[in-house]
Design an enzyme around this catalytic site. Sequence first.
Site, PDB file in Angstrom:
ATOM      1  N   TYR A  85      26.403   7.296  16.518  1.00 29.68           N
ATOM      2  CA  TYR A  85      25.830   8.344  15.678  1.00 29.68           C
ATOM      3  C   TYR A  85      26.633   8.452  14.394  1.00 29.68           C
ATOM      4  O   TYR A  85      27.867   8.427  14.429  1.00 29.68           O
ATOM      5  CB  TYR A  85      25.861   9.690  16.408  1.00 29.68           C
ATOM      6  CG  TYR A  85      24.957   9.722  17.615  1.00 29.68           C
ATOM      7  CD1 TYR A  85      23.648  10.163  17.502  1.00 29.68           C
ATOM      8  CD2 TYR A  85      25.412   9.300  18.860  1.00 29.68           C
ATOM      9  CE1 TYR A  85      22.811  10.192  18.604  1.00 29.68           C
ATOM     10  CE2 TYR A  85      24.588   9.316  19.969  1.00 29.68           C
ATOM     11  CZ  TYR A  85      23.277   9.769  19.836  1.00 29.68           C
ATOM     12  OH  TYR A  85      22.455   9.791  20.921  1.00 29.68           O
ATOM     13  N   GLU A  86      25.920   8.603  13.257  1.00 27.83           N
ATOM     14  CA  GLU A  86      26.630   8.612  11.979  1.00 27.83           C
ATOM     15  C   GLU A  86      27.564   9.802  11.842  1.00 27.83           C
ATOM     16  O   GLU A  86      28.474   9.782  11.027  1.00 27.83           O
ATOM     17  CB  GLU A  86      25.635   8.575  10.818  1.00 27.83           C
ATOM     18  CG  GLU A  86      24.745   9.792  10.725  1.00 27.83           C
ATOM     19  CD  GLU A  86      23.750   9.654   9.569  1.00 27.83           C
ATOM     20  OE1 GLU A  86      22.699   9.064   9.797  1.00 27.83           O
ATOM     21  OE2 GLU A  86      24.043  10.142   8.475  1.00 27.83           O
ATOM     22  N   SER A  87      27.343  10.857  12.634  1.00 28.14           N
ATOM     23  CA  SER A  87      28.252  11.999  12.568  1.00 28.14           C
ATOM     24  C   SER A  87      29.619  11.648  13.148  1.00 28.14           C
ATOM     25  O   SER A  87      30.564  12.422  12.992  1.00 28.14           O
ATOM     26  CB  SER A  87      27.649  13.192  13.299  1.00 28.14           C
ATOM     27  OG  SER A  87      27.291  12.828  14.609  1.00 28.14           O
ATOM     28  N   GLY A  88      29.740  10.518  13.835  1.00 27.26           N
ATOM     29  CA  GLY A  88      31.067  10.055  14.239  1.00 27.26           C
ATOM     30  C   GLY A  88      31.278   9.751  15.712  1.00 27.26           C
ATOM     31  O   GLY A  88      32.348   9.285  16.087  1.00 27.26           O
ATOM     32  N   HIS A 136      25.141   8.434   2.610  1.00 21.71           N
ATOM     33  CA  HIS A 136      26.177   9.173   3.334  1.00 21.71           C
ATOM     34  C   HIS A 136      27.493   8.417   3.349  1.00 21.71           C
ATOM     35  O   HIS A 136      28.558   8.971   3.095  1.00 21.71           O
ATOM     36  CB  HIS A 136      25.741   9.386   4.788  1.00 21.71           C
ATOM     37  CG  HIS A 136      25.140  10.724   5.003  1.00 21.71           C
ATOM     38  ND1 HIS A 136      24.514  11.071   6.170  1.00 21.71           N
ATOM     39  CD2 HIS A 136      25.081  11.806   4.205  1.00 21.71           C
ATOM     40  CE1 HIS A 136      24.085  12.321   6.065  1.00 21.71           C
ATOM     41  NE2 HIS A 136      24.409  12.780   4.895  1.00 21.71           N
TER      42      HIS A 136
END
Lengths: 352, 255
Positions: free
Chosen positions: B52-55, A127
């Site tokens: 969280y990798e989503s930001g 990612h």
Amino acid sequence: MSHANDRLFDHKLAREWKLKKSRAEKDKVMDLKEAIATFVEDGDSIIETGFAYVRGPLAAYWEIGRQKKKNLVGIFTPGGLNSVWHENGGMEGAHVAYVGVEMRGLISPFRRGVENGTLKIYSEWSHGGLALALRAAEQGLNFVACKSMLGTDIIKSNPYIKVVDDPWTGEPVCLVPAIYPDLAIFHVHHADKFGNSRIWGVSVNDTAIAIAARKVVVTCERIVGSEDIRSNPHQVIIPHYCVDAVCEVPYGAWPGDMPGLYYFDRRLQERVVREFWKTPEGTKEWIEKYIYGTENHYEMIAMAAEEENMHVLDYVKRLEQLACEAAYYNLGYWGVGGERDWRYEEVAKKAI
Amino acid sequence: MSEIEYTPRELLACVAARMIQDGESVFVGTGLPLVGALLAQKLHAPNMMAIYESGTIDPKPAQLPWSVSDPWTCHKAAIILSMTSVFGHSRAGYADVGFLGGAQIDMYGNINATCIGPYDKPMVRLTGSGGANDIASLCRKVIFMGLHLPQRFPERCDYITTPGFLGGPGEREKAGLVGGGPWRVLSHLGVMGFDEETCRMKLISYHPGVTPEVIQEFTGFEMIIPDDVVETPKPTAEELRILREEVDPNKLFVF
């Protein structure tokens, strides 16, 4: 016409294309069908936006299926729902960082396609690595040097990245080139008719993608006035000049999640990925019934409601109420202009 | 005193929680890692910070998020950034623990989330890395959670998606990786760590009802079993109360 992969890292082509785009604020509002017909061309590379089933432009993806677009190349970071089209010729290959729906499992058509060789995997990424390739395009960099993917098999299954020694420290670094997808479709909360787009929640890679992609289609829950959007530029994630089309598509992320508006239909998603799409026959039936058998997104929603033995308004209300609990009233990020001023009833009247 | 009753998943959530120290920043995935992190926060690690990798960074979710991008991960967050930023912060040194899953983990802690069988013609195609590779490349230490079966604990992964110690001692440094690599493995049978000298997986504790022999039997390589292995301490009444009443009252992940 060149193959999508030959265009993907061609920074000259990407620049030439964007030099020709108008900077004028023009009315770009059009019907979703028209936008997909105009801007999605057979053989395009199409990058996923949002975060898979959170703020994903799913209505647009279903319309791509309806219009039987051919030989698309997916860029999955994360996502992979478009891989469902490969079994009817809609997708020929993919660049992959992640395909799946987390706890809800793998996406069967993708898995099947890779296992039987009908869906080609052109490159494997993390990612972070793919996000940096997009960021490089946005920042005007030929490539970036990063510390991801080193030492792993990803390096061997990605022909586009290189490991070199950092000229300063001598340490190995992974070079990731700027990537320029042909097409990106976003789903946002609000957009003005020129394409300035505002969201709540996570933007993930969306700003970088909007600049990197050659063609950009925005679908939104609501078209709002430009003054409204410009009253709070902090929430704008996509500027008008990279946008080619703006479509008002309420519930456009269904059955995914739209932060603060409606929660994803978890049960439906599980049924789709685990049951309906489990076999090629099941997938074909699902496409026949839900995609070819419906005129638009709202007929599809109505069909899902019927299967739950619910009136469509109750069905949608349930998803909205879950969002209310989960997000709408309690979230601190619900900002300026954030009053929800429409209901499914109005949308349904217009659309069905 | 009567024996405290608990389910296998409750044990895992409590053991996961104990692995997080106060003040650490933790990359959490959905499911049990998330439950463990939130439980730790309510017990001994009030200053734990989730990433969280989503930001989103350091949110205070009032309800368990269903996914790493669930809107609940934005609730009262300190900041919401882009994906490149959160991984950038990890490289900069702001990420302590990465909680990961995967289909296989090998004796050197390498993780496979890409395919079973040869890459070019896989028997099973899996999801791919997602953020796992970045997290394991950049965080200070990695905790792996997964089912303990011989094919899931092979000597060598079919595909290395996410770096552990790669081929052994010194290989992470040679490859240029900055993070510390694998630290703990939490399976449904026990808790494992890694031998400092050989970088090979070693048993630390076996869960109640399990023996070191059973763990060896369910492992596809020779597990190092030191003399000082102990039984994993059972969940305490307090841990279970917080878990059941406050962290996952609807039994979304822990049942």
